[in-house]
Design a protein around this motif. Structure first.
Motif, short mmCIF file in Angstrom:
data_model
loop_
_atom_site.label_atom_id
_atom_site.label_comp_id
_atom_site.label_asym_id
_atom_site.label_seq_id
_atom_site.Cartn_x
_atom_site.Cartn_y
_atom_site.Cartn_z
N ASN A 104 22.93 60.27 47.05
CA ASN A 104 23.98 59.28 46.93
C ASN A 104 24.37 58.71 48.29
N LYS A 107 21.52 56.58 49.77
CA LYS A 107 21.41 55.28 49.13
C LYS A 107 22.54 54.36 49.55
N PHE A 111 22.00 50.92 51.49
CA PHE A 111 22.54 49.69 50.93
C PHE A 111 23.38 48.96 51.98
N ILE A 131 29.31 35.15 48.86
CA ILE A 131 30.42 35.92 48.30
C ILE A 131 29.86 37.17 47.65
N ASP B 86 27.30 42.56 41.86
CA ASP B 86 27.54 42.18 43.24
C ASP B 86 26.93 40.82 43.54
N HIS B 139 31.16 49.34 44.53
CA HIS B 139 29.74 49.03 44.40
C HIS B 139 29.08 50.04 43.47
N LYS B 141 25.42 51.26 42.11
CA LYS B 141 23.99 51.12 42.35
C LYS B 141 23.24 50.85 41.05
N GLU B 148 29.35 58.60 41.40
CA GLU B 148 30.01 57.31 41.59
C GLU B 148 31.12 57.13 40.56
#
Lengths: 131, 284
Positions: A104, A107, A111, A131, B86, B139, B141, B148
């Motif tokens: 996690n 990643k 990102f 945006i 996103d 965010h 994934k 998350e």
């Protein structure tokens, strides 16, 4: 004979016919044999032991529910790992847990880096705001 | 002659490049969607089981349980979780959720706060001056993990438990199939107990109250996880369809432009010929 099925969010990880299931959580332990009355209990952090004849399997569990009715035992766990011994199962679960956290983090970092790259490139190419 | 040959040629090249990009995006989304679909099927097994257990516990008559997550309070302030992506280029995926929320928002008779999942929702909420709980958009994934979900859940669920908000509703795109996604509103808290067909009379090891205390928070996390998976699959499906039609449109445009190009070429040849013939005639 009891039918047991262990489900996690990634699918069913184990299912088989067994003689006895022993449930151990921080509140204590108990076992279910055939023709037990319908029962529900929770496991915060613990394990279940599945016995078939002389054969034993251990499933280490983080946050789970055990439910039994009509000789079908359903173990629902947010995280679980199956192995032949308790130590092994616990180690496997710990590894799974750690690797999930690591993965996690990695990643999220990847990102963030690619996101930053993208913004820089957009700026360089004068393509306006994203945006 | 509408445009010069050079201009048309440049437009054809640009359109061809666009079509290559949209085609690639289409294929990426297709493979991501397939993976998301698989995760959903795996998760469905788990979700069905926990749902069964929860409805069995909450609807068992004669058992005296109570939990703040089950109480229907008078709604003074509610939190709305808007699940979007996103990035754009996903057809009506984002706008349909946001439009639905905006039209509902007008009729609210209570205070509303929003939680934004995805940049699109965050930007929208900022420009509409909605009250946002999270400072940055959350965010998610492409392969959603359970960790998350906890991050998203904890804060808003805690607010509910503290009595700060009385209701949590999620807005998201439900994945029906590749071509259809529909905007869905799901009330997360208070938990709406479902009717069960056949009640099993359970023995609650450790007491019904303690089981409820343990199971409900887990159940809520599971619902959110399921919804995020669902929304992700919708996003990929929506992007896939949008990119497919973009590619088709680009190819169609290339065909039309090619026709114009040929005509322009023909016109310039004719012009040259008339020039030459005209010149030859003048010499005679």
């Amino acid at each position: 004979m009891l039918r047991v099925s262990i489900a996690t969010p990634t699918g069913e990880i184990y299912s088989s016919d067994i003689d006895m299931i022993l449930i151990k959580s921080s509140a204590g332990e108990y076992a279910i044999l055939e023709s037990h009355i319908p029962i529900v209990s929770t496991i915060d952090k613990g394990y279940v032991k599945l016995r078939t004849g002389d054969n034993e399997k251990f499933v280490a569990i983080n946050s789970g529910v055990v439910e039994q009715s009509t000789n079908i035992v359903t173990v629902i766990a947010q995280e679980a790992a199956v192995a032949d011994s308790l130590a092994e199962a616990e180690a496997k679960l710990e590894e799974l847990h750690q690797s999930m956290i690591e993965e996690n983090k990695r990643k999220a970092r990847d990102f963030a880096i690619s996101e930053k790259d993208l913004h820089q490139n957009i700026k360089k190419a004068k393509a306006g705001d994203l945006i | 002659m509408a445009a010069s040959m050079k201009d048309i040629k440049a437009r054809i090249d640009a359109t061809r490049k666009t079509s290559q990009i949209t085609k690639a995006m289409n294929m990426v989304s297709a493979s991501k969607m397939k993976r998301a679909e698989k995760t959903i099927t795996q998760f469905a097994v788990y979700m069905d089981k926990i749902e069964e257990v929860v409805s069995n516990i909450t609807s068992s008559n004669g058992i005296d349980v109570d939990h703040p997550m089950l109480d229907k309070r008078e709604v003074k302030k509610a939190a709305y979780v808007l699940v979007t992506s996103d990035r754009g280029l996903a057809g009506a995926y984002n706008s349909s959720v946001l439009k639905q929320f905006a039209s509902d928002h007008k009729d609210f008779d209570h205070e509303a706060v929003v939680v934004t999942v995805g940049n699109k929702a965050h930007g929208y909420a900022l420009s509409n001056n909605y009250k946002i709980i999270n400072a940055n958009s959350i965010h998610v994934k492409d392969d959603v993990t359970f960790h998350e979900v906890r991050e998203i859940c904890n804060k808003v669920v805690q607010m509910y438990m503290d009595g700060e908000i009385d209701k949590i509703v999620l807005y998201y795109n439900h994945y029906v199939n590749t071509l259809t996604q529909e905007v869905t509103k799901k009330t997360l808290l208070p938990i709406e107990s479902k009717e069960v067909k056949q009640l099993s009379l359970y023995e609650f090891e450790g007491g019904a109250q303690s089981i409820i205390d343990n199971v409900l928070p887990m159940y809520v996390e599971d619902i959110v996880y399921g919804i995020l998976l669902d929304a992700k699959a919708s996003e990929h499906a929506s992007r896939m369809t949008a990119m497919k039609s973009a590619t088709d449109n680009a190819l169609e445009l290339i065909d039309t432009l090619q026709l114009y190009y040929n005509r322009a070429r023909q016109a310039s040849i004719t012009l040259e010929l008339t020039d030459i013939i005209g010149g030859a005639n003048a010499v005679e």
